[in-house]
Write a protein that holds these residues in place. Structure first.
Motif, PDB file in Angstrom:
ATOM      1  N   UNK A  95     -10.987  -1.059   0.284  1.00  0.00           N
ATOM      2  CA  UNK A  95     -10.007  -1.397  -0.746  1.00  0.00           C
ATOM      3  C   UNK A  95     -10.559  -2.445  -1.678  1.00  0.00           C
ATOM      4  N   UNK A  96     -11.302  -3.374  -1.119  1.00  0.00           N
ATOM      5  CA  UNK A  96     -11.804  -4.463  -1.949  1.00  0.00           C
ATOM      6  C   UNK A  96     -12.915  -3.985  -2.856  1.00  0.00           C
ATOM      7  N   UNK A 148      -5.705 -15.167  -2.632  1.00  0.00           N
ATOM      8  CA  UNK A 148      -6.729 -15.364  -1.605  1.00  0.00           C
ATOM      9  C   UNK A 148      -7.299 -14.059  -1.049  1.00  0.00           C
ATOM     10  N   UNK A 149      -6.637 -12.931  -1.319  1.00  0.00           N
ATOM     11  CA  UNK A 149      -7.057 -11.710  -0.626  1.00  0.00           C
ATOM     12  C   UNK A 149      -8.283 -11.065  -1.247  1.00  0.00           C
ATOM     13  N   UNK A 164      -9.950  -2.274   4.854  1.00  0.00           N
ATOM     14  CA  UNK A 164      -9.830  -3.533   4.142  1.00  0.00           C
ATOM     15  C   UNK A 164     -11.000  -3.703   3.167  1.00  0.00           C
ATOM     16  N   UNK A 212       0.836  -1.201   0.000  1.00  0.00           N
ATOM     17  CA  UNK A 212       0.000   0.000   0.000  1.00  0.00           C
ATOM     18  C   UNK A 212       0.872   1.253   0.000  1.00  0.00           C
ATOM     19  N   UNK A 227      -8.052   2.896  -7.221  1.00  0.00           N
ATOM     20  CA  UNK A 227      -7.545   2.248  -6.030  1.00  0.00           C
ATOM     21  C   UNK A 227      -6.414   2.988  -5.346  1.00  0.00           C
ATOM     22  N   UNK A 245      -6.214   4.273  -1.519  1.00  0.00           N
ATOM     23  CA  UNK A 245      -5.180   3.851  -0.570  1.00  0.00           C
ATOM     24  C   UNK A 245      -4.449   5.051   0.010  1.00  0.00           C
ATOM     25  N   UNK A 263     -10.541  -0.604  -9.640  1.00  0.00           N
ATOM     26  CA  UNK A 263      -9.086  -0.608  -9.805  1.00  0.00           C
ATOM     27  C   UNK A 263      -8.508   0.746 -10.196  1.00  0.00           C
ATOM     28  N   UNK A 301     -15.523 -11.023  -1.087  1.00  0.00           N
ATOM     29  CA  UNK A 301     -14.722 -10.938  -2.310  1.00  0.00           C
ATOM     30  C   UNK A 301     -13.580 -11.948  -2.307  1.00  0.00           C
ATOM     31  N   UNK A 302     -13.314 -12.552  -1.144  1.00  0.00           N
ATOM     32  CA  UNK A 302     -12.175 -13.457  -1.061  1.00  0.00           C
ATOM     33  C   UNK A 302     -12.564 -14.825  -1.588  1.00  0.00           C
ATOM     34  N   UNK A 303     -11.776 -15.364  -2.503  1.00  0.00           N
ATOM     35  CA  UNK A 303     -12.110 -16.697  -3.009  1.00  0.00           C
ATOM     36  C   UNK A 303     -11.946 -17.739  -1.908  1.00  0.00           C
ATOM     37  N   UNK A 330     -17.525 -14.413  -4.683  1.00  0.00           N
ATOM     38  CA  UNK A 330     -17.010 -13.331  -5.489  1.00  0.00           C
ATOM     39  C   UNK A 330     -17.818 -13.163  -6.777  1.00  0.00           C
TER      40      UNK A 330
END
Ligand code: FES
Lengths: 463, 171
Positions: free
Chosen positions: A300-301, B126-127, A297, A156, A308, A312, A305, A366-368, A411
Motif C-alpha cells: 500500500x505504501x 505518521x503512517x 502494508x 480500506x 491505490x 486495496x 496514488x 516511508x513513515x515520517x 521518506x
C-alpha cells in the motif's frame, strides 16, 4: 476386569468404534515423506488456538472500558496468564506459517489435481479464514495500534466500489470506532469465524478420507482422470500402509516439535507488549500490523496514488481468484514439481516478494519520524545562520522525512551531504516549491528562516 | 407387476416428490423466519445515522488567535461501556475573533491520526507520510483529499462543534 470388558463391548456396540471408526483410523495410505505432516500440523495449531482462546475468553472482557485492563490482568497478574496469551499469539503465527507451508507443498506436488479439487478449495477458504482470525484477533488487544488499525481497515473497506460506505458502517457500527466496534470484532473472532472453520475443517478432513492422501508424485506419471482412481486403489493394495500408526507417528512427532517451539516462545518471549491503551484522543500512533500483514502494508505504501484503490480492493481479490482457479487450470497432467517449472517459479516468486515486502513493511522507510533531533555530530559546532537553520530543520519538520547524519526519516532523500549536490539556488527552489512528494514551504517560511535553512543545508558537504 | 401395483408405485413417487418439496420449502421458511429478526437486530442500528449535535467545547477566550490545538469532543449518546472511546479528537484553530476552523484528525489516505507541527504549520501523517497544509489542502504524500472538517460556530462566548460520523471513507 471382566466387567470392564463387558462394559467396553456394550459401549463399542453402541458407538460403533470397532466397526465404523477404527477402520477409518487405520485406513491404508500411500507411503509418503515428511512433508505430508504440514496439514495435520496446521490442524493441531488450530486446536491449540481453540483451547487457548477459550481459556483467554474466561477472563477477557470485550468492552472498550475494560478490554485493555482485562488483558493487562491476563498478561501481568493471572497465573500463567502471560504463557497462555503467549501460546495464543505464537500459536497464531505458527498456524499462519504452517497453513502457507501446507498450501505451497500441496501446490508443488500437484495434489490439488483430480479428484482433490474441492480439498484444495476448502483449504483456500480455510486459509482466508485463518488470516481473518489473525487480523480480528489483533484488534481485540484494544491498544493504540489496534484502535487505529480498525480505522485503517474501515478506510480500506470504503474504497470498495458501491458498497464501500455500507462496509464502513458494518465495521465500525456507529458514529465512531468505539463501544459497538469491539463487540463486533469479538463476536466475529470468537464465534462467527471459528464456527465456520469447524464446519470447513470437518469437510476438508472428510474429503481427505474420501479421496485418500495423495501419493508422492513421480515425474513422468501424469494424472489421468479416467484411470487415476483405479491406479490409486492398486497402489494402496500393493504398498499402502495403515494411517495409524505407520504414518501418524510422523504427524505426532512433528506436532510435538512445533508445539514445543511455540511453548518455548510463549515462555521465553511471552505475549507481545500491549503498548498504550486505545484512546481516540491520543494521536501518537504508528499503527503497524502483525507480521502476517506487513506485505500488504508495504504494498500500500508503495502503490502509486492513482492505482491505490485498485491495489486495496483488487489485489486481495485477485490473489483469491488465482487460488480458486488453480485446480481448474490444471486438473490433470504432470504432478511432480520437477516437471512443472512454472509452479516452482510461482512459489519462489510469491515467497520472495512476500519476504521482501514484509522486510520493507517492518522497516517502513516511508513513515515520517516525528520528534527527531539533529544529531550533535552535525549541529555541534555550527554558528550563526547555520546553527539557527539546524534548529529550524528539526522544528519545521524537515527532519521527519529527511536523514541528516543518520537521524530523521527516510521518506525523502538523505540530506547529509546535500551541499555536494545542490547549489543555494536549487535548495531555495526545492524548499519554496516542493514537488516530488515534498510540501511547498513557500507560504510557511519567513525569508530569514529560509536563509538560515539554506545556510545550514549548503554546509552539508562530505569534505 | 400388476396394474394396481404400478399405480401404487406411481402414487408413492408422487407422494415422495411432494413431501420432498414440502420439507425443503418448510426448511427454507424456518430459516427465513429466524433470520429476519436476527438480521434486523444486527443491521438496522448501523444504518440509522445519529443526527449531529452542537457541542460546547470551551469559551472563545480559551483559544488564542492563530493557534491550532487538539480538543476532545464527547459522543452525545455513548454506549455505557464505551470508556475512552466516547471521545473524539479534532484539531481546532482560531483564525480570528469569531472565526474558527475544525479539522478531523483522520488522514484522508487511510484514516491514521495526523499531527499538527506548530512551527512548520503542517499536518503530518505518521503512517505513510501524508502532509496537509494548515488550511487542510494536501501538500504531499498519498492522501487523495483535503483534511475533512467539522462545522464550528460561536454562540455567545462558547465555541461549538457539530458532531458527525467519523470521516472515514467518503467525506
Ligand atoms: S494514512 Fe495518512 S498517509 Fe496513509
Amino acid at each position: 476386569m471382566k466387567l470392564l470388558k463387558r462394559a467396553w463391548a456394550w459401549l463399542d456396540d453402541r458407538i460403533g468404534w470397532s466397526s465404523a471408526i477404527w477402520p477409518i483410523v487405520v485406513h491404508p495410505v500411500p507411503k509418503v515423506n515428511w512433508w505430508y505432516v504440514l496439514g495435520s500440523a496446521t490442524l493441531i495449531a488450530f486446536i491449540v488456538q481453540v483451547v487457548t482462546g477459550v481459556a483467554l475468553a474466561f477472563t477477557y472482557v470485550p468492552a472498550p472500558n475494560a478490554a485493555y485492563e482485562s488483558l493487562d490482568f491476563i498478561t501481568n497478574r493471572a497465573v500463567f496468564g502471560n504463557v497462555v496469551r503467549g501460546l495464543h499469539y505464537w500459536g497464531s503465527s505458527a498456524m499462519v506459517v504452517l497453513a502457507f507451508a501446507h498450501l505451497a507443498h500441496v501446490f508443488l506436488i500437484g495434489a490439488f489435481k483430480f479428484p482433490r479439487e474441492v480439498n484444495w478449495l476448502t483449504g483456500v477458504v480455510l486459509l482466508g479464514m485463518t488470516l481473518a482470525m489473525a487480523f480480528t484477533g489483533q484488534l481485540l488487544r484494544w491498544n493504540q495500534d489496534a484502535y487505529w488499525a480498525v480505522s485503517l481497515m474501515a478506510s480500506m473497506a470504503s474504497r470498495v466500489p458501491l458498497v464501500g460506505d455500507l462496509l464502513v458502517d458494518i465495521i465500525i457500527a456507529g458514529q465512531t470506532v468505539g463501544g459497538a466496534t469491539l463487540t463486533r470484532f469479538y463476536a466475529t473472532h470468537v464465534f462467527l469465524i471459528p464456527a465456520a472453520m469447524f464446519v470447513l475443517v470437518g469437510l476438508h478432513l472428510y474429503l481427505v478420507i474420501r479421496h485418500g492422501v495423495s501419493e508422492m508424485p513421480r515425474p513422468g506419471r501424469p494424472v489421468n482422470p479416467k484411470t487415476y482412481r483405479q491406479e490409486y486403489d492398486e497402489l494402496l493394495h500393493r504398498d499402502g500402509i495403515p494411517f495409524w500408526p505407520d504414518f501418524a507417528w510422523k504427524d505426532v512427532v512433528f506436532a510435538l516439535v512445533t508445539g514445543s517451539l511455540v511453548l518455548l516462545l510463549a515462555v521465553v518471549l511471552g505475549a507481545p507488549e500491549l503498548g498504550p491503551q486505545a484512546n481516540p484522543t491520543n494521536l501518537e500512533a504508528h499503527p503497524k500490523p502483525d507480521w502476517y500483514f506487513l506485505w500488504l502494508f508495504a504494498l500500500l505504501s508503495y502503490a502509486p496514488p492513482a492505482l491505490e484503490s485498485l491495489v486495496i480492493v483488487g489485489l486481495p481479490l485477485l490473489l483469491g481468484i488465482l487460488l480458486v482457479i488453480v485446480p481448474f487450470t490444471a486438473p490433470a497432467g504432470e504432478r511432480s514439481w520437477k516437471r512443472r517449472p512454472w509452479a516452482v517459479a510461482t512459489v519462489v516468486f510469491f515467497g520472495l516478494s512476500a519476504g521482501a515486502l514484509m522486510w520493507q513493511g517492518h522497516r517502513s522507510p516511508w513513515a515520517p519520524v516525528l520528534h527527531a533531533e539533529v544529531p550533535a555530530s552535525v549541529s555541534g559546532d555550527l554558528r550563526g545562520d547555520a546553527a539557527r537553520g539546524s534548529a529550524l530543520f528539526a522544528s519545521e519538520a524537515c527532519l521527519a522525512c529527511h536523514l541528516v547524519g543518520g537521524a530523521g526519516g527516510q521518506r525523502g532523500p538523505d540530506l547529509t551531504f546535500v551541499g555536494d549536490r545542490l547549489t543555494r539556488e536549487q535548495l531555495i527552489w526545492r524548499i519554496l516549491y516542493g514537488g516530488n512528494n515534498m510540501p511547498a514551504y513557500g507560504q510557511m517560511l519567513s525569508p530569514d528562516d529560509l536563509d538560515a535553512l539554506v545556510a545550514f543545508l549548503s554546509e552539508r558537504r562530505s569534505r | 407387476m400388476t396394474d394396481r401395483a404400478q399405480t401404487a408405485t406411481a402414487d408413492l413417487l408422487d407422494r415422495r416428490a411432494f413431501l420432498n418439496r414440502l420439507s425443503l420449502l418448510l426448511s427454507g421458511l424456518i430459516g427465513l423466519v429466524l433470520s429476519v429478526p436476527i438480521l434486523a437486530y444486527l443491521l438496522t442500528p448501523l444504518l440509522r445515522r445519529a443526527p449531529g449535535v452542537w457541542l460546547n467545547i470551551g469559551t472563545t477566550d480559551t483559544f488564542k488567535v492563530g493557534e491550532t490545538v487538539q480538543v476532545a469532543i464527547e459522543d452525545p449518546s455513548p454506549l455505557p461501556w464505551a470508556g475512552e472511546t466516547t471521545r473524539t479528537a479534532i484539531w481546532l484553530r482560531r483564525d480570528g475573533q469569531t472565526d474558527f476552523t475544525a479539522f478531523a484528525v483522520n488522514c484522508t489516505h487511510l484514516a491514521c491520526p495526523v499531527n499538527w507541527q506548530a512551527q512548520a504549520k503542517i499536518f503530518l501523517c505518521p503512517c505513510h507520510g501524508g502532509v496537509f497544509y494548515g488550511d487542510g489542502r494536501v501538500a504531499a504524500g498519498p492522501p487523495p483529499r483535503p483534511l475533512p472538517r467539522y462545522d464550528v460556530r460561536v454562540q455567545g462566548a462558547n465555541v461549538q462543534v457539530l458532531t458527525r460520523r467519523v470521516p472515514i471513507g467518503g467525506d
